[in-house]
Design an enzyme around this catalytic site. Structure first.
Site, PDB file in Angstrom:
ATOM      1  N   SER A 138       1.323  -1.841   0.063  1.00  0.00           N
ATOM      2  CA  SER A 138       0.196   0.326   0.323  1.00  0.00           C
ATOM      3  C   SER A 138       0.757   1.121  -0.016  1.00  0.00           C
ATOM      4  CB  SER A 138      -1.093  -0.065   1.285  1.00  0.00           C
ATOM      5  OG  SER A 138      -1.572   1.487   0.928  1.00  0.00           O
ATOM      6  N   TYR A 151      -2.758  -0.443  10.547  1.00  0.00           N
ATOM      7  CA  TYR A 151      -2.402  -0.608   9.116  1.00  0.00           C
ATOM      8  C   TYR A 151      -1.026  -0.319   8.770  1.00  0.00           C
ATOM      9  CZ  TYR A 151      -3.534  -1.536   4.358  1.00  0.00           C
ATOM     10  OH  TYR A 151      -3.641  -1.526   2.723  1.00  0.00           O
TER      11      TYR A 151
END
Length: 279
Positions: A138, A151
């Site tokens: 990501s 995250y």
């Protein structure tokens, strides 16, 4: 069989589903895995509409026995494994004071240790085939983002692990890459599994900051979100390019965003340096 075999995790929806179909269209024999095969209807429908065939198998990245069974099954049935795409993961919204450390551990278990379980099981077979290990991370693995502490920590960990592993794996004939998506349509709310209004109401002293973050994020998704199929093009690049970069962003927006932190956008300078450390 002559077709190269790729195992992909997290294929029930989103980038994983799109990557599975794209790889099959590119001629790969695709083993599409997901934690709950009862959720494979959308995957099977997409494959049928694209005119391709996929093998659907169960694999829970947090369960080492499940991972071993899936990888062993591929070798038993096909005799080879040429690539792995680590895509399975889960979003998370929260901040440290308002959540337990146990919740953070769960995020790490799925997004970091799950990648390690699959990669470790696959590496002996990827060495044998001179294969590829591709992990979907990501832009949050490069730039920490508010209310995404757990995250981003997991994605930072994946990026650091794979960047460190890449020169070692290369000496054994395995190419390692990470793919960094930015905003992908439909995934934000679905993946974090959150009641956003409820989250703001429960945020206490962080409520105003959380609302501002959510407002900004909704606007970002409206302006720059890719489709899963568009993001999957970068995954296919890492899978099929003659000399794939270590770090592959899925859009110009993602390149610009990560570029604010990474002067070495494609990872070549870092790997050029550390590759010399192993001979």
């Amino acid at each position: 069989m002559s077709s190269k075999v790729v195992l992909i995790t997290g294929t029930s929806s989103g980038i994983g589903l799109a990557a599975a179909v794209a790889a099959a269209q590119a001629g790969w024999r695709v083993v599409a895995t997901l934690r709950d095969t009862a959720r494979a209807d959308a995957l099977r429908k997409a494959a049928t509409e694209a005119g391709v065939e996929l093998e659907v198998r169960q694999l829970d990245v947090t369960d080492e026995a499940s991972v071993a069974a899936a990888v062993d099954g591929v070798i038993a049935d096909h005799g080879r494994l040429d690539a792995v795409i680590n895509n399975a993961g889960a979003g998370h919204l929260g901040t440290l004071e308002n959540e337990s450390v146990a919740e953070v551990r769960t995020v790490m278990e799925v997004n970091f240790f799950g990648v390690l379980h699959v990669s470790k099981a696959a590496l002996p077979h990827l060495r044998a085939s001179g294969g590829r290990l591709v992990t979907v991370t990501s832009v949050g693995g490069v730039i920490g983002q508010p209310f995404n502490e757990a995250y981003c920590a997991a994605k930072f960990a994946v990026e650091g692990y794979m960047e460190s592993l890449a020169p070692v794996a290369a000496k054994a004939g395995v190419t390692v890459s990470v793919v960094e998506p930015g905003a992908v349509a439909t995934e934000f709310v679905n993946n974090i599994g959150a009641d956003l209004e409820g989250a703001v109401a429960a945020a206490g002293p962080y409520a105003d900051a959380l609302q501002a973050y959510l407002d900004r994020t909704v606007a970002q998704f409206a302006g720059s979100a890719q489709t899963p199929a568009e993001a999957a093009e970068a995954v296919l690049e890492a899978l099929t390019a003659d000399r794939p970069a270590f770090r592959v962003q899925t859009s110009d927006w993602a390149r610009g965003f990560t570029g604010t932190k990474l002067a070495d956008v494609d990872g070549s300078a870092v790997l050029g340096l550390t590759g010399g450390w192993v001979g």
